[in-house]
Design an enzyme around this catalytic site. Sequence first.
Site, short mmCIF file in Angstrom:
data_model
loop_
_atom_site.label_atom_id
_atom_site.label_comp_id
_atom_site.label_asym_id
_atom_site.label_seq_id
_atom_site.Cartn_x
_atom_site.Cartn_y
_atom_site.Cartn_z
N ASP A 169 37.23 34.70 37.41
CA ASP A 169 37.67 33.55 38.22
C ASP A 169 37.51 33.75 39.73
O ASP A 169 37.75 32.82 40.49
CB ASP A 169 39.14 33.21 37.89
CG ASP A 169 40.07 34.39 38.06
OD1 ASP A 169 39.59 35.54 38.13
OD2 ASP A 169 41.30 34.16 38.13
N GLU B 67 44.78 49.62 39.42
CA GLU B 67 43.62 50.13 40.17
C GLU B 67 43.81 51.61 40.49
O GLU B 67 42.88 52.42 40.34
CB GLU B 67 43.43 49.33 41.47
CG GLU B 67 43.00 47.87 41.27
CD GLU B 67 44.14 46.91 40.95
OE1 GLU B 67 45.30 47.37 40.80
OE2 GLU B 67 43.88 45.70 40.82
#
Length: 324
Positions: free
Chosen positions: A185, A270
Amino acid sequence: MRLKLKLKTVFILYFTVSLLGLIYALMQLGQRCDCTEHDLAKDRTISRLREKLHSLLEQTKKAEPTKPLKPPLPTIYVITPTYARLVQKAELTRLSHTFLLVPQLHWIVVEDSPHRTGLVSEFLSHSGLAFTHLHVATPHERKLQEGDPSWLKPRGAEQRNEGLRWLRENIRSQEGGVIYFADDDNTYSLQLFEEMRWTQRVSVWPVGLVGGMRYERPIVEQGHVVRFHTGWRPSRPFPLDMAGFAVSLRLVLANPEARFDGDAPMGFLESSFLQSLVTMEELEPKADLCTKVLVWHTRTEKPKMKREEAMQKQGLGSDPAVEV
Ligand code: UDP
Ligand code: MN
């Protein structure tokens, strides 16, 4: 009298010779000359030039292998987790049109699904891109449920790990390349891909419209990342969005244990991957020392289906056979 005759004869003779000469000269005009001599000289020049051209061609042929060869472009392996929803095909279409403009890109699409869906298979086969189509379903307990806030659980962790597994099993490190995790997205500029292409270990750059900020980014001093501009827990090992870094293929293959921890606390997904690969000092700042935003963490609105549902109740809903 004799002299007169003689003069007359000489005059007539002179006149006749001149006339004949003139006629002959006129006849020669417009006729081809006997150019054998001339042609011979021309032929000799042509054959000399031909020999010269031939020897020059031979010389360039011999010189070519010694010319320094341009190194081949490293492949950008883009790993995209994706899941079935109303906007999925629209997102994939937009994304593929960006990727089509990037040279030497290989798209690894990983569906969050127990099988490869027809929609994504068909879509990829007509995309014009080099791709690998994988799937793995997020276990139920790790999956966001309807109504859960989006930050509650990390999304796409298993799918990114599946992409890494495929790379480790199928690509050899000598081939050179870089890995980028691109959600379906977000919005990506073309320049971003050229920034990341020659990554040595891990390269980083700003991400726009993320974390409740205009942008988040690494702060660079004397060419090195020293801290991060972020609104939330800057003390995290790598307070970076997934869209804000790329990793060299070689580094990932040399560290087979590096993976995303699907159980990582919020905002640490992350870090869970990068921690085993680099230190902050080793990060390679890109995008003009992290001063340019080349990727945006955009989010697509969930389409409202109120009318569709009302129409369906009346038996007038949109044809389910039409793929959206
Ligand atoms: N995603 C997924 N399964 C899910 C939810 C998301 O595979 O159940 C994918 C999604 O298609 C996207 C990535 O994971 O590529 C990140 O999800 P999302 O964009 O919803 O996260 P956010 O933008 O909220 O961080
Ligand atoms: Mn998103």
